[in-house]
Write a protein that holds these residues in place. Structure first.
Motif, PDB file in Angstrom:
ATOM      1  N   UNK A  93       0.917  -0.928  -0.101  1.00  0.00           N
ATOM      2  CA  UNK A  93       0.154   0.216  -0.202  1.00  0.00           C
ATOM      3  C   UNK A  93       0.875   1.225  -0.151  1.00  0.00           C
ATOM      4  N   UNK A  94       0.467   2.249  -0.479  1.00  0.00           N
ATOM      5  CA  UNK A  94       0.670   3.948  -0.388  1.00  0.00           C
ATOM      6  C   UNK A  94       1.244   4.132   1.137  1.00  0.00           C
ATOM      7  N   UNK A  95       0.191   3.889   1.805  1.00  0.00           N
ATOM      8  CA  UNK A  95       1.201   4.716   2.945  1.00  0.00           C
ATOM      9  C   UNK A  95       1.588   3.666   3.698  1.00  0.00           C
ATOM     10  N   UNK A  96       2.129   2.473   3.464  1.00  0.00           N
ATOM     11  CA  UNK A  96       3.504   2.443   3.662  1.00  0.00           C
ATOM     12  C   UNK A  96       5.030   1.519   3.632  1.00  0.00           C
ATOM     13  N   UNK A  97       4.964   2.564   2.001  1.00  0.00           N
ATOM     14  CA  UNK A  97       5.726   3.245   1.833  1.00  0.00           C
ATOM     15  C   UNK A  97       5.910   4.742   2.392  1.00  0.00           C
ATOM     16  N   UNK A  98       5.296   5.076   2.417  1.00  0.00           N
ATOM     17  CA  UNK A  98       5.474   6.865   2.478  1.00  0.00           C
ATOM     18  C   UNK A  98       5.821   6.434   4.457  1.00  0.00           C
ATOM     19  N   UNK A  99       5.300   5.559   5.120  1.00  0.00           N
ATOM     20  CA  UNK A  99       5.883   5.554   6.589  1.00  0.00           C
ATOM     21  C   UNK A  99       7.480   4.776   6.305  1.00  0.00           C
ATOM     22  N   UNK A 100       7.267   4.450   5.660  1.00  0.00           N
ATOM     23  CA  UNK A 100       8.736   3.426   5.758  1.00  0.00           C
ATOM     24  C   UNK A 100      10.146   3.862   5.131  1.00  0.00           C
ATOM     25  N   UNK A 101       9.911   4.574   4.109  1.00  0.00           N
ATOM     26  CA  UNK A 101      10.415   5.179   2.801  1.00  0.00           C
ATOM     27  C   UNK A 101      10.592   6.139   3.044  1.00  0.00           C
ATOM     28  N   UNK A 145       9.141   8.302   5.696  1.00  0.00           N
ATOM     29  CA  UNK A 145       9.524   8.960   6.890  1.00  0.00           C
ATOM     30  C   UNK A 145       8.406  10.472   7.343  1.00  0.00           C
ATOM     31  N   UNK A 146       7.604  10.262   6.465  1.00  0.00           N
ATOM     32  CA  UNK A 146       5.957  11.355   7.086  1.00  0.00           C
ATOM     33  C   UNK A 146       6.076  11.722   8.620  1.00  0.00           C
TER      34      UNK A 146
END
Length: 470
Positions: free
Chosen positions: A94-102, A104-105
């Motif tokens: 999911x996009x939110x997974x990538x935004x959090x993990x990669x 650092x939002x």
């Protein structure tokens, strides 16, 4: 030679040091160079109590500064962004997974319109699990080393900084509320204002604060501190019942007490961002569809619209229960801001000159300097799109984010944030984060501006977690 305990006159100690250096420079090789340096330093140290100068020590760095030093440019700019996402799935595809993990939002805003909440009777249980999973994902991503660009070795893990998990506070009628079931039903702000009782505002804030903190929320956007000048319940400004009333003093007092309740009941673990700074109670249109206009000078704003915001910023964030942690800056433009009724500002959320002039007012200036955080309203709203291009054909998202940040916002709320050239919002957000990181590396002034905002954000987050992230 004898010395008194009194400080020597400057001429005397300078003469003594000069004589010592002259002596050390002679001697036909009797003293080595290092011996001469040591002799000079010994004289300086010996004279310190008499001549009255002390070595200046750098002020100790706080935890936020220590964290900032270990962060990459990507991690730093990531802390500037609050995002929304669809549904409740946060798996690795999911996009939110990538935004959090990669990427650092800094945090997320949960909304009913984004389908983040399950229907009754599972609303609360599913919501608590979602918030917990989001925070666990952020923690776990900081514990795993990633491969470098060539895939040949590991690089340092991101610094662990918890997410802000936010909720937009809309109490009152069901059609305005975010959470439809599972929480105590808080009356609309206008109903609270009708009691003329600050204790009621405090108690209702306490109820909400304890319940939201128990779920894991640590960011509340609200309450509204808009002063409703139109005596009608609804009007062109479309505030409806989302205002404590039309008296600036009472709006400020009730807002302060409501914030106090939120803070005390949550044990300080919720950051509170009142809206819609600098006030839209006399705006001429609904803010969601078009940039609202307020026809007032700055002096008039100080008397009415700004007065409640002055009340909740009259102190250092975290020092008193009624002081706001941040403010949500709305997309409002002002006609006659400088006294000339023919001149209209850009939306203050994008207007650096107008924004700086507002934030230079006391107590806002001292509050911001002491750690108060300003967050923009949604940068993908139709109001901003129509302002940038009335035809709504083009939308350069990264430039909107840049303008909002340079105007003075520390946090950027990106919702419905899709560039006209991109196929989806996820691509736009990633490109905007990359644009900010590149600008950070290329522009030292921009980098300093990022560092200043990130320090304010980190210090706010540290207050929520007792001074350390563990």
């Amino acid at each position: 030679m004898k010395f008194s305990r009194k400080k020597l006159r400057i001429a005397n100690w300078r003469e003594l040091i000069s004589s010592t250096i002259l002596f050390a420079s002679r001697g036909d090789g009797i003293l080595t160079f290092m011996h001469k340096i040591r002799l000079f330093l010994a004289v300086v140290i010996f004279l310190q109590p008499f001549i009255g100068f002390t070595a200046s020590a750098a002020p100790p760095r706080d935890t936020a500064e220590q964290l900032l030093e270990t962060m990459t440019p990507e991690e730093r700019v990531g802390q500037l962004f609050i995002v929304t996402f669809k549904g409740q799935n946060i798996e690795s595809d999911t996009p939110i997974y990538e935004l959090i993990t990669d990427y650092n939002i800094s945090g997320v805003l949960l909304e009913r319109s984004s389908d983040n909440f399950s229907p009754a009777p599972d609303t609360i249980a599913d919501l608590a699990e979602l918030i917990s999973s989001l925070q666990i994902l952020r923690f776990e991503s900081s514990q795993l080393s990633a491969l470098d660009a060539e895939g040949t070795g590991s690089v340092a893990s991101p610094v662990y900084i918890p997410l802000l998990v936010g909720l937009n506070l809309n109490a009152g009628p069901e059609e305005e509320r975010e959470l439809l079931s599972g929480l105590s039903q808080i009356p609309a702000e206008m109903a609270i204002g009708a009691t003329w009782d600050e204790q009621v505002a405090y108690e209702l804030g306490s109820i909400l604060g304890s319940e939201l903190e128990a779920l894991g929320f640590n960011l509340i956007i609200g309450p509204s501190l808009d002063v409703l000048e139109d005596p009608q319940i609804t009007g062109v400004g479309d505030l409806g019942t989302r205002s404590f009333g039309g008296d600036p003093y009472w709006v400020g007092l009730l807002g302060e007490e409501f914030i106090s309740g939120l803070h005390e009941a949550s044990a300080g673990r919720i950051s509170v961002f009142p809206k819609h700074f600098p006030g839209l109670g006399s705006s001429d249109r609904p803010i969601a569809e078009e940039v609202a206009t307020v026809r007032k000078s700055l002096e008039q704003l100080k008397q009415i619209e700004l007065a409640p915001f002055f009340t909740v910023t009259s102190g250092t964030p975290g020092s008193m229960l009624g002081i706001a942690d941040g403010l949500l800056a709305a997309h409002i433009r002002y006609q006659g801001f400088q006294g000339n009724i023919r001149q209209t500002t850009r939306p203050v959320s994008l207007d650096q000159q107008a924004f700086n002039q507002l934030m230079s007012l006391e107590p806002l200036a001292a509050w911001h300097q002491a750690g108060g955080v300003v967050m923009s309203d949604s940068l993908g709203s139709r109001a901003i799109r129509r302002f940038r291009d009335p035809t709504e054909q083009t939308f350069q998202a990264h430039l909107v984010a840049r303008d909002a940040f340079l105007a003075g916002n520390d946090l950027l709320l990106v919702k419905d944030f899709r560039d006209s050239n991109d196929s989806d919002e996820f691509t736009t957000i990633k490109d905007t984060l990359t644009f900010f990181a590149n600008r950070y590396r290329e522009d030292s002034l921009f980098a300093q501006r990022v560092n200043d905002s990130v320090l304010r954000i980190l210090r706010m987050k540290l207050r929520l977690y007792g001074g350390t992230f563990n």
